[in-house]
Design a protein around this motif. Structure first.
Motif, mmCIF file in Angstrom:
data_model
loop_
_atom_site.group_PDB
_atom_site.id
_atom_site.type_symbol
_atom_site.label_atom_id
_atom_site.label_comp_id
_atom_site.label_asym_id
_atom_site.label_seq_id
_atom_site.Cartn_x
_atom_site.Cartn_y
_atom_site.Cartn_z
ATOM 1 N N ILE A 129 -77.994 -5.909 25.353
ATOM 2 C CA ILE A 129 -77.583 -6.062 24.705
ATOM 3 C C ILE A 129 -77.207 -7.035 23.061
ATOM 4 N N PRO A 130 -77.888 -7.344 21.933
ATOM 5 C CA PRO A 130 -77.536 -9.477 21.300
ATOM 6 C C PRO A 130 -75.735 -8.702 20.522
ATOM 7 N N THR A 131 -75.134 -10.213 20.801
ATOM 8 C CA THR A 131 -73.618 -9.592 20.225
ATOM 9 C C THR A 131 -73.728 -10.665 18.821
ATOM 10 N N LEU A 132 -73.010 -10.571 18.510
ATOM 11 C CA LEU A 132 -72.608 -11.900 17.243
ATOM 12 C C LEU A 132 -71.177 -11.527 16.913
ATOM 13 N N CYS A 133 -70.083 -12.712 17.027
ATOM 14 C CA CYS A 133 -68.694 -12.058 16.688
ATOM 15 C C CYS A 133 -68.685 -12.689 15.824
ATOM 16 N N MET A 134 -67.474 -12.040 14.944
ATOM 17 C CA MET A 134 -67.271 -12.648 13.127
ATOM 18 C C MET A 134 -65.978 -12.985 13.439
ATOM 19 N N THR A 135 -65.861 -14.447 13.213
ATOM 20 C CA THR A 135 -64.258 -14.797 13.198
ATOM 21 C C THR A 135 -64.114 -15.655 12.377
ATOM 22 N N SER A 136 -62.135 -15.798 11.940
ATOM 23 C CA SER A 136 -61.567 -17.531 10.798
ATOM 24 C C SER A 136 -60.646 -17.798 12.021
ATOM 25 N N ALA A 137 -60.240 -17.500 13.442
ATOM 26 C CA ALA A 137 -60.245 -18.391 14.101
ATOM 27 C C ALA A 137 -61.633 -19.296 14.749
ATOM 28 N N LEU A 138 -61.195 -20.381 13.993
ATOM 29 C CA LEU A 138 -62.748 -21.253 15.278
ATOM 30 C C LEU A 138 -61.954 -21.479 16.626
ATOM 31 N N ASP A 139 -60.644 -21.763 16.729
ATOM 32 C CA ASP A 139 -59.929 -22.529 18.210
ATOM 33 C C ASP A 139 -59.932 -21.090 18.921
ATOM 34 N N ARG B 267 -72.342 -15.392 20.975
ATOM 35 C CA ARG B 267 -72.188 -16.338 19.720
ATOM 36 C C ARG B 267 -71.767 -15.823 18.827
ATOM 37 N N ALA B 268 -70.941 -16.394 17.841
ATOM 38 C CA ALA B 268 -70.170 -16.166 16.726
ATOM 39 C C ALA B 268 -70.278 -17.348 16.178
ATOM 40 N N ALA B 269 -70.329 -15.926 14.284
ATOM 41 C CA ALA B 269 -70.057 -16.262 13.111
ATOM 42 C C ALA B 269 -68.925 -17.182 12.415
ATOM 43 N N PHE B 270 -68.810 -18.699 12.362
ATOM 44 C CA PHE B 270 -66.813 -19.048 11.627
ATOM 45 C C PHE B 270 -67.426 -18.560 10.748
ATOM 46 N N LEU B 271 -66.215 -18.449 9.577
ATOM 47 C CA LEU B 271 -65.775 -17.890 8.368
ATOM 48 C C LEU B 271 -65.083 -18.878 8.075
ATOM 49 N N ASP B 272 -64.290 -19.908 7.518
ATOM 50 C CA ASP B 272 -63.188 -20.881 7.414
ATOM 51 C C ASP B 272 -62.093 -19.777 6.133
ATOM 52 N N PHE B 273 -61.810 -18.640 6.397
ATOM 53 C CA PHE B 273 -61.020 -17.778 5.932
ATOM 54 C C PHE B 273 -59.812 -17.499 6.077
ATOM 55 N N PRO B 274 -59.068 -17.006 5.265
ATOM 56 C CA PRO B 274 -57.668 -16.778 5.938
ATOM 57 C C PRO B 274 -57.530 -15.367 7.301
ATOM 58 N N LEU B 275 -57.250 -15.208 8.081
ATOM 59 C CA LEU B 275 -57.207 -14.558 9.063
ATOM 60 C C LEU B 275 -57.466 -13.173 8.524
ATOM 61 N N GLY B 276 -57.715 -12.667 9.198
ATOM 62 C CA GLY B 276 -58.049 -11.413 8.935
ATOM 63 C C GLY B 276 -59.235 -10.938 8.057
ATOM 64 N N HIS B 277 -59.466 -11.810 7.489
ATOM 65 C CA HIS B 277 -60.534 -11.674 6.019
ATOM 66 C C HIS B 277 -62.530 -12.800 6.912
ATOM 67 N N SER C 213 -61.616 -20.656 -1.655
ATOM 68 C CA SER C 213 -61.565 -21.047 -3.049
ATOM 69 C C SER C 213 -61.550 -22.774 -3.456
ATOM 70 N N GLU C 214 -62.269 -23.106 -4.384
ATOM 71 C CA GLU C 214 -62.433 -25.118 -4.540
ATOM 72 C C GLU C 214 -61.861 -25.573 -4.157
ATOM 73 N N ASP C 215 -60.778 -25.123 -3.771
ATOM 74 C CA ASP C 215 -59.527 -25.903 -3.017
ATOM 75 C C ASP C 215 -59.328 -25.256 -1.252
ATOM 76 N N GLU C 216 -58.465 -26.543 -0.729
ATOM 77 C CA GLU C 216 -57.805 -26.135 0.303
ATOM 78 C C GLU C 216 -56.716 -25.434 0.205
ATOM 79 N N GLY C 217 -55.835 -25.147 -0.607
ATOM 80 C CA GLY C 217 -54.068 -25.266 -0.989
ATOM 81 C C GLY C 217 -54.134 -23.897 -0.611
ATOM 82 N N TRP C 218 -54.945 -22.661 -0.239
ATOM 83 C CA TRP C 218 -54.292 -21.346 0.673
ATOM 84 C C TRP C 218 -54.356 -21.590 2.127
#
Length: 128
Positions: A13-23, A32-42, A81-86
């Motif tokens: 069964i193919p899988t894809l992990c969604m993550t916002s914690a690259l390391d 396989r994973a898809a990384f989203l540079d959002f805060p953890l939990g999002h 967001s538009e900047d990396e201030g978060w």
């Protein structure tokens, strides 16, 4: 999740992990994973933005077509967001969670009885 994903993949069964914690994802090494540079939990988008969430999921699922090498991680192009201030706030010090107990904590006596399997099952169709 990487270990679970590898076992599921071994069953065909193919899988894809969604993550916002690259390391952490690199260390867990899911198939396989898809990384989203959002805060953890999002990892699937911002709250109350269903169109953004839908687009993130569509893009992530479409990664399955091109990710053929084991351990592939695809970085999705969305920005929190538009900047990396978060980021400084998200990575700022300390764990402010409550102290963890060595023993289970229950809301009430009924909660404890159900968790420990004492007495009749909470649901008539659940096995005792």
């Amino acid at each position: 999740m990487g270990l679970v994903a590898r076992h599921v993949e071994a069953a065909g069964i193919p899988t894809l992990c969604m993550t916002s914690a690259l390391d952490i994802t690199r260390a867990a090494n899911p198939p396989r994973a898809a990384f989203l540079d959002f805060p953890l939990g999002h990892a699937t988008g911002k709250p109350d933005e269903p169109e953004l969430q839908r687009q993130i999921l569509v893009d992530a699922i479409s990664c399955l077509e091109s990710m053929t090498a084991p351990g592939s991680i695809n970085t999705l192009p969305f920005r929190w967001s538009e900047d990396e201030g978060w980021k400084p706030k998200a990575f700022a010090g300390g764990d402010d969670r409550l102290h963890r107990h060595d023993t289970p904590q229950y809301q009430d006596e009924e909660d404890r009885r159900r968790a420990e399997g004492v007495g009749p099952p909470a649901c008539p169709v659940c096995p005792s």
